[in-house]
Design a protein around this motif. Structure first.
Motif, mmCIF file in Angstrom:
data_model
loop_
_atom_site.group_PDB
_atom_site.id
_atom_site.type_symbol
_atom_site.label_atom_id
_atom_site.label_comp_id
_atom_site.label_asym_id
_atom_site.label_seq_id
_atom_site.Cartn_x
_atom_site.Cartn_y
_atom_site.Cartn_z
ATOM 1 N N PHE A 210 5.679 -9.504 -8.643
ATOM 2 C CA PHE A 210 5.085 -8.366 -9.693
ATOM 3 C C PHE A 210 4.985 -7.242 -8.796
ATOM 4 O O PHE A 210 5.332 -5.951 -9.165
ATOM 5 C CB PHE A 210 3.832 -8.884 -10.350
ATOM 6 C CG PHE A 210 3.343 -7.845 -10.935
ATOM 7 C CD1 PHE A 210 3.652 -7.455 -12.473
ATOM 8 C CD2 PHE A 210 2.038 -7.159 -10.645
ATOM 9 C CE1 PHE A 210 3.107 -6.044 -13.015
ATOM 10 C CE2 PHE A 210 1.317 -6.358 -11.231
ATOM 11 C CZ PHE A 210 1.929 -5.683 -12.405
ATOM 12 N N VAL A 211 4.214 -7.205 -7.435
ATOM 13 C CA VAL A 211 3.897 -5.952 -6.892
ATOM 14 C C VAL A 211 4.986 -5.311 -6.324
ATOM 15 O O VAL A 211 5.319 -4.285 -6.113
ATOM 16 C CB VAL A 211 2.903 -6.404 -5.716
ATOM 17 C CG1 VAL A 211 2.751 -5.321 -4.743
ATOM 18 C CG2 VAL A 211 1.549 -6.791 -6.377
ATOM 19 N N ALA A 212 6.229 -6.304 -5.900
ATOM 20 C CA ALA A 212 7.243 -5.668 -5.271
ATOM 21 C C ALA A 212 8.270 -5.011 -6.269
ATOM 22 O O ALA A 212 8.662 -3.943 -5.831
ATOM 23 C CB ALA A 212 8.144 -7.044 -4.669
ATOM 24 N N ALA B 149 8.607 2.246 -9.134
ATOM 25 C CA ALA B 149 7.647 3.314 -9.259
ATOM 26 C C ALA B 149 7.854 4.468 -9.998
ATOM 27 O O ALA B 149 7.071 4.957 -10.917
ATOM 28 C CB ALA B 149 7.163 3.692 -7.937
ATOM 29 N N ALA B 150 8.787 5.277 -9.953
ATOM 30 C CA ALA B 150 9.444 6.323 -10.807
ATOM 31 C C ALA B 150 9.351 6.121 -12.212
ATOM 32 O O ALA B 150 9.129 6.916 -13.037
ATOM 33 C CB ALA B 150 10.627 6.776 -10.148
ATOM 34 N N ARG C 103 -0.119 3.118 -15.851
ATOM 35 C CA ARG C 103 0.154 2.133 -14.977
ATOM 36 C C ARG C 103 0.029 2.259 -13.311
ATOM 37 O O ARG C 103 -0.377 1.303 -12.657
ATOM 38 C CB ARG C 103 1.615 1.222 -15.478
ATOM 39 C CG ARG C 103 1.634 0.643 -16.773
ATOM 40 C CD ARG C 103 2.614 -0.170 -16.962
ATOM 41 N NE ARG C 103 2.586 -1.015 -18.286
ATOM 42 C CZ ARG C 103 3.617 -1.775 -18.867
ATOM 43 N NH1 ARG C 103 4.665 -1.800 -18.133
ATOM 44 N NH2 ARG C 103 3.261 -2.378 -19.918
ATOM 45 N N ARG C 104 0.653 3.287 -13.049
ATOM 46 C CA ARG C 104 0.459 3.810 -11.749
ATOM 47 C C ARG C 104 -1.119 3.830 -11.419
ATOM 48 O O ARG C 104 -1.266 3.549 -10.395
ATOM 49 C CB ARG C 104 1.311 4.893 -11.489
ATOM 50 C CG ARG C 104 2.967 5.001 -11.234
ATOM 51 C CD ARG C 104 3.581 6.176 -11.118
ATOM 52 N NE ARG C 104 2.978 6.862 -9.823
ATOM 53 C CZ ARG C 104 3.614 6.535 -8.639
ATOM 54 N NH1 ARG C 104 4.693 5.696 -8.964
ATOM 55 N NH2 ARG C 104 3.043 7.229 -7.426
ATOM 56 N N ASP C 105 -2.015 4.588 -12.283
ATOM 57 C CA ASP C 105 -3.216 4.692 -11.974
ATOM 58 C C ASP C 105 -3.845 3.265 -11.683
ATOM 59 O O ASP C 105 -4.787 3.280 -10.900
ATOM 60 C CB ASP C 105 -3.856 5.488 -13.138
ATOM 61 C CG ASP C 105 -3.574 6.943 -12.947
ATOM 62 O OD1 ASP C 105 -3.040 7.489 -12.137
ATOM 63 O OD2 ASP C 105 -3.710 7.687 -14.004
ATOM 64 N N ALA C 106 -3.570 2.344 -12.454
ATOM 65 C CA ALA C 106 -4.187 1.005 -12.605
ATOM 66 C C ALA C 106 -3.789 0.574 -11.204
ATOM 67 O O ALA C 106 -4.647 -0.356 -10.667
ATOM 68 C CB ALA C 106 -3.783 0.164 -13.760
ATOM 69 N N LEU C 107 -2.644 0.550 -10.766
ATOM 70 C CA LEU C 107 -2.281 -0.020 -9.569
ATOM 71 C C LEU C 107 -2.777 0.753 -8.251
ATOM 72 O O LEU C 107 -3.477 0.189 -7.480
ATOM 73 C CB LEU C 107 -0.923 -0.073 -9.206
ATOM 74 C CG LEU C 107 -0.229 -1.271 -10.169
ATOM 75 C CD1 LEU C 107 1.332 -0.865 -10.152
ATOM 76 C CD2 LEU C 107 -0.396 -2.462 -9.575
ATOM 77 N N ARG D 47 0.147 0.323 -2.306
ATOM 78 C CA ARG D 47 0.787 0.968 -1.275
ATOM 79 C C ARG D 47 2.393 1.259 -1.635
ATOM 80 O O ARG D 47 3.128 0.148 -1.681
ATOM 81 C CB ARG D 47 0.860 0.363 0.029
ATOM 82 C CG ARG D 47 -0.518 0.371 0.913
ATOM 83 C CD ARG D 47 -0.482 -0.124 2.229
ATOM 84 N NE ARG D 47 -1.487 -0.063 2.745
ATOM 85 C CZ ARG D 47 -1.541 -0.342 4.201
ATOM 86 N NH1 ARG D 47 -0.742 -0.905 5.004
ATOM 87 N NH2 ARG D 47 -2.890 -0.460 4.763
ATOM 88 N N TRP D 48 2.764 2.456 -2.099
ATOM 89 C CA TRP D 48 3.932 2.509 -2.812
ATOM 90 C C TRP D 48 5.046 2.709 -1.525
ATOM 91 O O TRP D 48 5.989 2.636 -1.935
ATOM 92 C CB TRP D 48 3.990 3.885 -3.414
ATOM 93 C CG TRP D 48 3.046 3.954 -4.762
ATOM 94 C CD1 TRP D 48 1.802 4.404 -4.690
ATOM 95 C CD2 TRP D 48 3.251 2.930 -5.759
ATOM 96 N NE1 TRP D 48 1.082 3.812 -5.867
ATOM 97 C CE2 TRP D 48 2.128 3.225 -6.600
ATOM 98 C CE3 TRP D 48 4.191 2.307 -6.391
ATOM 99 C CZ2 TRP D 48 1.757 2.702 -7.894
ATOM 100 C CZ3 TRP D 48 3.985 1.447 -7.803
ATOM 101 C CH2 TRP D 48 2.722 2.148 -8.387
#
Length: 237
Positions: free
Chosen positions: A211-213, A219-220, A226-230, A236-237
């Protein structure tokens, strides 16, 4: 660099391209995925050219993209087998490659592994049924097939395949995985999740590493929320 599988499923080096233009390099990069420590060529070195001692710097990728090569003659399959028996590994059907590519596209688009038969059907292919068949016949797969399946979260004995009672929407799957991510972060203090890690949530094993990968690769395309939640978990992007 180009490669092929021999009749035992071993990845063999076959050649390399000339220098590619910038546009071609960028287009090709979109089709490739970085390989992990389980790549068949991990630790192997290559020279920069024929009769050269200079070591070539390489970036290993998952060997899943099929390339067409221009040649000055063509032969039928019997002729190809006579020249190179490894051009089509024994036991590796075209149908297997098709189903794998459908599964790969599904996962790369952010989809979760199917929970069971009928959960994910793409172009007429029931991916839940197909995965179950691969897990059941894992020992009959060649090493490279096993490696390719593991890169998308499919492991022997069903490890990494989520088992859920009913089909969920993409939003529900996201929230379920975020619950696992928050749990991991609360325990470990970070979100540096190993690629094959599975996190147990209410008795359900979730492929948190996958999921993280996948979130990092997409990411884009993720919404700001969702980006803010992560990010709140130290992603680490």
């Amino acid at each position: 660099m180009l490669d092929r599988y021999d009749d035992s499923g071993r990845l063999r080096y076959t050649g390399r391209t000339t220098t590619l233009g910038a546009a071609v390099r960028h287009a090709l990069a979109d089709q490739l995925r970085t390989g992990d420590a389980g790549h068949p060529w991990t630790g192997r070195t290559f020279t920069a050219g024929w009769a050269s001692w200079e070591q070539l710097s390489v970036h290993l990728v998952v060997p899943e993209v099929v390339a067409e090569v221009a040649v000055d003659l063509a032969r039928d399959s019997a002729g190809l087998n006579e020249i190179d028996p490894g051009w089509a590994p024994e036991g590796w059907e075209i149908g297997w490659q098709r189903a794998y590519r459908l599964l790969l596209a599904h996962v790369q688009a952010g989809g979760a592994l199917p929970a069971g038969p009928g959960d994910v059907v793409v172009q007429g292919e029931d991916l839940g049924v197909w995965i179950a068949g691969q897990v059941a016949g894992w020992d009959r797969l060649v090493p490279v097939q096993q490696y390719l399946l593991e890169t998308v979260g499919v492991y022997p004995d069903g490890v990494g395949v989520p088992v859920v009672p009913a089909r969920r929407s993409q939003d529900e799957l996201w929230e379920r995985n975020m619950t696992a991510a928050r749990q991991f972060h609360a325990r470990e203090g970070h979100l540096q999740v190993p690629r094959h890690h599975r996190e147990g949530v209410d008795g359900e094993l979730l492929g948190l590493g996958s999921f993280v990968a996948n979130a990092r690769r997409r990411a884009a395309k993720l919404s700001p929320e969702r980006r803010d939640a992560l990010n709140a978990l130290g992603m680490r992007w």
